[in-house]
Design a protein around this motif. Structure first.
Motif, PDB file in Angstrom:
ATOM      1  N   LYS A  47      43.073  -5.281 -11.806  1.00 49.26           N
ATOM      2  CA  LYS A  47      43.047  -6.452 -12.623  1.00 49.26           C
ATOM      3  C   LYS A  47      42.796  -6.130 -14.148  1.00 49.26           C
ATOM      4  O   LYS A  47      43.733  -6.555 -15.008  1.00 49.26           O
ATOM      5  N   LEU A  48      42.056  -5.386 -14.342  1.00 52.75           N
ATOM      6  CA  LEU A  48      41.633  -4.732 -15.785  1.00 52.75           C
ATOM      7  C   LEU A  48      43.102  -4.322 -16.370  1.00 52.75           C
ATOM      8  O   LEU A  48      43.293  -4.372 -17.480  1.00 52.75           O
ATOM      9  N   LEU A  49      43.906  -3.477 -15.591  1.00 51.54           N
ATOM     10  CA  LEU A  49      45.127  -2.773 -16.045  1.00 51.54           C
ATOM     11  C   LEU A  49      45.991  -3.762 -16.315  1.00 51.54           C
ATOM     12  O   LEU A  49      46.826  -3.796 -17.276  1.00 51.54           O
ATOM     13  N   GLN A  50      45.998  -4.921 -15.297  1.00 50.09           N
ATOM     14  CA  GLN A  50      46.995  -5.884 -15.765  1.00 50.09           C
ATOM     15  C   GLN A  50      46.555  -6.825 -16.966  1.00 50.09           C
ATOM     16  O   GLN A  50      47.417  -7.068 -17.579  1.00 50.09           O
ATOM     17  N   LEU A  51      45.244  -7.019 -17.177  1.00 53.27           N
ATOM     18  CA  LEU A  51      44.831  -7.819 -18.286  1.00 53.27           C
ATOM     19  C   LEU A  51      45.278  -7.185 -19.643  1.00 53.27           C
ATOM     20  O   LEU A  51      45.718  -7.686 -20.586  1.00 53.27           O
ATOM     21  N   LEU A  52      44.980  -5.590 -19.607  1.00 48.37           N
ATOM     22  CA  LEU A  52      45.083  -4.795 -20.755  1.00 48.37           C
ATOM     23  C   LEU A  52      46.882  -4.853 -21.102  1.00 48.37           C
ATOM     24  O   LEU A  52      47.302  -5.221 -22.292  1.00 48.37           O
ATOM     25  N   ALA A  53      47.391  -4.648 -20.074  1.00 47.09           N
ATOM     26  CA  ALA A  53      48.869  -4.659 -20.117  1.00 47.09           C
ATOM     27  C   ALA A  53      49.373  -6.154 -20.680  1.00 47.09           C
ATOM     28  O   ALA A  53      50.385  -6.260 -21.853  1.00 47.09           O
ATOM     29  N   MET A  54      48.770  -7.406 -20.269  1.00 54.38           N
ATOM     30  CA  MET A  54      49.250  -8.530 -20.586  1.00 54.38           C
ATOM     31  C   MET A  54      48.899  -8.991 -21.953  1.00 54.38           C
ATOM     32  O   MET A  54      49.586  -9.451 -22.925  1.00 54.38           O
ATOM     33  N   THR A  55      47.499  -8.295 -22.543  1.00 53.84           N
ATOM     34  CA  THR A  55      47.035  -8.645 -23.869  1.00 53.84           C
ATOM     35  C   THR A  55      47.941  -7.783 -24.608  1.00 53.84           C
ATOM     36  O   THR A  55      48.110  -8.145 -25.875  1.00 53.84           O
ATOM     37  N   GLN A  56      48.421  -6.664 -24.355  1.00 53.92           N
ATOM     38  CA  GLN A  56      49.340  -5.845 -24.967  1.00 53.92           C
ATOM     39  C   GLN A  56      50.669  -6.235 -25.282  1.00 53.92           C
ATOM     40  O   GLN A  56      51.350  -5.957 -26.021  1.00 53.92           O
TER      41      GLN A  56
END
Ligand code: SAH
Ligand code: DHB
Ligand code: MG
Length: 221
Positions: A47-56
């Motif tokens: 989920k952290l990976l997904q959040l970082l990719a979304m933020t990005q």
């Protein structure tokens, strides 16, 4: 240490915050059925990976080390329908399980699994002349992290994120006497990142269902 407590706390928050949907569960089941090693990122890390990719606002993602595609599915969930994710896997059996999981999750059109040694695939990707990747997730053989970091720098642009899994390794990374090739790969990567003016970054130690480990997160300047 407190493995039992770390796992309970992961389960507590994952139950509340990490929306593990049917495709994530199906992917984990299929990995287990196929006898793949259970070394995928934990749900909250995915989920952290997904959040970082979304933020990005990531549109193009590169992953090095696919296993059964569990982290791939988390990352692909951040992409727009026009996005693209390339993931590199050495073991054809892992790649086969991953391709089926990715397809079942509905990301077959966005994701390409490239089979082979990542060190051989990366020059080919560079030669494809694609747009720079917005996010690179490095999670394969740790001894090769220096090579993967070099390629990540070549294949990204200002503002891209480079994330490296398993940089703490139960603390063994901090032992200056270590002779373990994986520790040495992480240590060399850390030295390269420190000396590299094109990145700024940090390392966060983590405990949880996967034990004691950590993630490096770097931004390309
Ligand atoms: N990112 C995955 C876990 C990857 S485990 C997840 O979190 O779901 C590491 C994977 O890297 C394994 O599947 C292993 O086969 C693969 N690997 C190991 N050496 C490699 C290499 N030289 N090139 C590409 N993949 C490699
Ligand atoms: C292990 C864990 C990982 O996240 C990984 O990418 C490779 C190996 C492990 O626990 O052995
Ligand atoms: Mg990992």
């Amino acid at each position: 240490m407190n493995q039992e407590k770390w796992t309970l706390v992961d389960e507590y928050f994952n139950g509340h915050l990490v929306q593990h949907d049917a495709s994530h569960l199906a992917a984990l089941d299929a990995c287990h059925e196929a006898g793949l090693p259970a070394i995928q990122v934990a749900p909250n890390q995915g989920k952290l990976l997904q959040l970082l990719a979304m933020t990005q606002g990531a549109r193009n993602i590169l992953e090095i080390g696919t296993l059964g595609g569990y982290s791939t599915i988390w990352l692909a969930g951040a992409l727009p329908s026009t996005g693209r994710l390339i993931t590199l896997e050495f073991d054809p059996r892992h790649a086969e399980v991953a391709a089926a999981n990715i397809e079942r999750a509905g990301f077959g059109a966005l994701v390409e699994v490239i089979v082979g040694r990542a060190a051989d695939s990366l020059p080919k990707i560079a030669a494809m002349g694609l747009e720079p990747f917005d996010l690179v997730f490095i999670d394969a053989d740790k001894a090769s992290n220096p090579i993967y970091f070099e390629w990540a720098l070549k294949l990204t642009k200002q503002g891209s994120l480079i994330i490296v899994d398993n940089v703490v390794r139960n603390g063994s990374v901090a032992n200056p006497e270590t002779t373990d090739p994986d520790d040495l790969g992480v240590r060399r990567f850390a030295e390269m990142a420190a000396a590299e003016p094109r990145v700024t970054g940090t390392v966060i130690q983590t405990v949880g269902s996967k034990g004691y480990d950590g993630l490096a997160i770097l931004r390309v300047q």
